[in-house]
Write a protein that holds these residues in place. Structure first.
Motif, PDB file in Angstrom:
ATOM      1  N   ILE A   1      -8.799 -35.236  41.378  1.00 34.77           N
ATOM      2  CA  ILE A   1      -9.794 -34.165  41.524  1.00 34.77           C
ATOM      3  C   ILE A   1     -10.543 -34.315  42.847  1.00 34.77           C
ATOM      4  O   ILE A   1     -10.906 -35.422  43.241  1.00 34.77           O
ATOM      5  N   VAL A   2     -10.750 -33.174  43.521  1.00 36.20           N
ATOM      6  CA  VAL A   2     -11.582 -33.123  44.724  1.00 36.20           C
ATOM      7  C   VAL A   2     -12.726 -32.163  44.415  1.00 36.20           C
ATOM      8  O   VAL A   2     -12.490 -31.033  43.964  1.00 36.20           O
ATOM      9  N   VAL A   3     -13.965 -32.602  44.631  1.00 37.29           N
ATOM     10  CA  VAL A   3     -15.123 -31.730  44.407  1.00 37.29           C
ATOM     11  C   VAL A   3     -15.756 -31.422  45.761  1.00 37.29           C
ATOM     12  O   VAL A   3     -16.139 -32.339  46.495  1.00 37.29           O
ATOM     13  N   VAL A   4     -15.830 -30.144  46.104  1.00 34.62           N
ATOM     14  CA  VAL A   4     -16.413 -29.725  47.382  1.00 34.62           C
ATOM     15  C   VAL A   4     -17.756 -29.021  47.135  1.00 34.62           C
ATOM     16  O   VAL A   4     -18.083 -28.677  46.006  1.00 34.62           O
ATOM     17  N   ARG A   5     -18.521 -28.839  48.198  1.00 35.76           N
ATOM     18  CA  ARG A   5     -19.850 -28.206  48.137  1.00 35.76           C
ATOM     19  C   ARG A   5     -20.791 -28.903  47.141  1.00 35.76           C
ATOM     20  O   ARG A   5     -21.495 -28.239  46.368  1.00 35.76           O
ATOM     21  N   CYS A   6     -20.820 -30.226  47.184  1.00 31.89           N
ATOM     22  CA  CYS A   6     -21.706 -30.988  46.278  1.00 31.89           C
ATOM     23  C   CYS A   6     -23.175 -30.684  46.551  1.00 31.89           C
ATOM     24  O   CYS A   6     -24.014 -30.813  45.657  1.00 31.89           O
ATOM     25  N   GLU A   7     -23.490 -30.291  47.795  1.00 22.86           N
ATOM     26  CA  GLU A   7     -24.901 -30.031  48.139  1.00 22.86           C
ATOM     27  C   GLU A   7     -25.433 -28.784  47.444  1.00 22.86           C
ATOM     28  O   GLU A   7     -26.640 -28.576  47.384  1.00 22.86           O
ATOM     29  N   GLN A   8     -24.545 -27.945  46.888  1.00 21.42           N
ATOM     30  CA  GLN A   8     -24.975 -26.721  46.194  1.00 21.42           C
ATOM     31  C   GLN A   8     -25.076 -26.908  44.677  1.00 21.42           C
ATOM     32  O   GLN A   8     -25.369 -25.975  43.948  1.00 21.42           O
ATOM     33  N   MET A   9     -24.797 -28.116  44.201  1.00 18.50           N
ATOM     34  CA  MET A   9     -24.916 -28.384  42.768  1.00 18.50           C
ATOM     35  C   MET A   9     -26.378 -28.306  42.341  1.00 18.50           C
ATOM     36  O   MET A   9     -27.276 -28.419  43.178  1.00 18.50           O
ATOM     37  N   CYS A  10     -26.603 -28.164  41.052  1.00 21.22           N
ATOM     38  CA  CYS A  10     -27.965 -28.052  40.524  1.00 21.22           C
ATOM     39  C   CYS A  10     -28.253 -29.179  39.536  1.00 21.22           C
ATOM     40  O   CYS A  10     -27.342 -29.707  38.897  1.00 21.22           O
ATOM     41  N   VAL A  11     -29.524 -29.505  39.449  1.00 22.20           N
ATOM     42  CA  VAL A  11     -30.010 -30.430  38.427  1.00 22.20           C
ATOM     43  C   VAL A  11     -31.153 -29.706  37.721  1.00 22.20           C
ATOM     44  O   VAL A  11     -31.979 -29.068  38.385  1.00 22.20           O
TER      45      VAL A  11
END
Length: 198
Positions: free
Chosen positions: A32-42
């Motif tokens: 798995i490759v996860v891109v745009r991690c900076e747009q994730m939410c908490v």
């Protein structure tokens, strides 16, 4: 069912929910490759999450803090560490699972040219009530010392311009193709293919 490498677009996903789905897939052998991690939410406000991160940063080795625990500041590494805690990484199976994961801020080459997927079970709009506060991971990282937010915004702006041009070209090609199919006379070909059951 294992595929090749799955590329997940992290934008607007909830960090923990996405991490749990990704961890389960990694343990089953999926890359798995996860891109745009900076747009994730908490979930929770920025103030609340900054307090939680400050508490996390206080946890260190008393005699020699350089030995760990290490407090990552970049969104991609924050997500990576979250997944690491879900794959039992002190065993060989867990080590192999975490090795199958790659995480990135933005969408670097070659993943900008690949199909990206979302995980509906982890989407913020589905999982979080509209009235609830949430924090974007890039903003939290920037407030605790991540230094590359401006650089990433510049790179992403460039990528979006290129992507728009590519999509316009693709749309034009698809329109030409559908027009050609509509205008072509295939009656002779169909007469030959029909007896064969096509």
């Amino acid at each position: 069912m294992l595929e090749g490498t799955i590329v997940i677009d992290g934008r607007d996903h909830l960090l923990g929910r996405l991490a749990s789905v990704v961890a389960k897939e990694l343990l089953s052998g999926q890359k798995i490759v996860v891109v745009r991690c900076e747009q994730m939410c908490v979930s929770g406000s920025l103030v609340r999450n900054r307090v939680k991160y400050a508490q996390f940063r206080k946890k260190r080795m008393n005699t020699n803090p350089r030995r760990g625990p290490f407090h990552f500041k970049s969104p991609a590494r924050i997500f990576w560490r979250t997944v690491r805690g879900m794959v039992h990484q002190k065993t060989k199976r867990g080590q192999e699972a975490i090795a199958r994961l790659s995480t990135f801020e933005g969408i670097p080459h070659p993943y900008d040219k690949q199909k990206r997927q979302v995980v509906p079970a982890a989407l913020r709009v589905i999982r979080l009530k509209p009235t609830r506060d949430f924090t974007i991971l890039g903003e939290l990282a920037d407030s605790v010392g991540w230094k590359h937010k401006d650089l990433l915004e510049r790179l992403e702006a460039k990528r979006k311009v290129k992507a728009e041009a590519f999509f316009a070209k693709k749309k034009a090609a698809a329109a030409l193709k559908s027009k050609a199919i509509a205008e072509s006379d295939l009656s002779e070909v169909n007469a030959v293919l029909e007896p064969a059951g096509y």
